[in-house]
Write a protein that holds these residues in place. Sequence first.
Motif, PDB file in Angstrom:
ATOM      1  N   SER A 182       0.846  -1.198   0.000  1.00 36.87           N
ATOM      2  CA  SER A 182       0.000   0.000   0.000  1.00 36.87           C
ATOM      3  C   SER A 182       0.881   1.247   0.000  1.00 36.87           C
ATOM      4  O   SER A 182       2.106   1.166  -0.001  1.00 36.87           O
ATOM      5  N   ALA A 183       0.240   2.379   0.057  1.00 37.77           N
ATOM      6  CA  ALA A 183       0.963   3.652   0.072  1.00 37.77           C
ATOM      7  C   ALA A 183       1.827   3.803   1.319  1.00 37.77           C
ATOM      8  O   ALA A 183       2.784   4.578   1.325  1.00 37.77           O
ATOM      9  N   THR A 184       1.537   3.048   2.356  1.00 34.99           N
ATOM     10  CA  THR A 184       2.318   3.140   3.593  1.00 34.99           C
ATOM     11  C   THR A 184       3.385   2.045   3.706  1.00 34.99           C
ATOM     12  O   THR A 184       4.046   1.940   4.729  1.00 34.99           O
ATOM     13  N   SER A 185       3.549   1.248   2.672  1.00 31.34           N
ATOM     14  CA  SER A 185       4.563   0.191   2.675  1.00 31.34           C
ATOM     15  C   SER A 185       5.961   0.786   2.774  1.00 31.34           C
ATOM     16  O   SER A 185       6.208   1.900   2.316  1.00 31.34           O
ATOM     17  N   LYS A 186       6.855   0.025   3.357  1.00 32.41           N
ATOM     18  CA  LYS A 186       8.242   0.458   3.541  1.00 32.41           C
ATOM     19  C   LYS A 186       9.107  -0.057   2.393  1.00 32.41           C
ATOM     20  O   LYS A 186       9.029  -1.224   2.030  1.00 32.41           O
TER      21      LYS A 186
END
Length: 73
Positions: free
Chosen positions: A17-21
Amino acid sequence: MNDELSLSKIRTRNGISATSKAQIMASDSDIYIAMIDNKVIVKIGPKHDVGNLIPPNCRIASSGKDYRVWEEK
């Protein structure tokens, strides 16, 4: 299968997702490799030789002109 659909399926299958590292594994003028959430590895650029950066437990999930994506087997 078109590239965008294939990449979208890989992203969904791995919960990216957009918050993946993202962890940068290599960066040079002709290659950029990053691991995302310790699940998917993405290579962008015309260089094909990735040395020993890709773990043996990964398989090619998608590839095209100047990119390749691996995920765990």
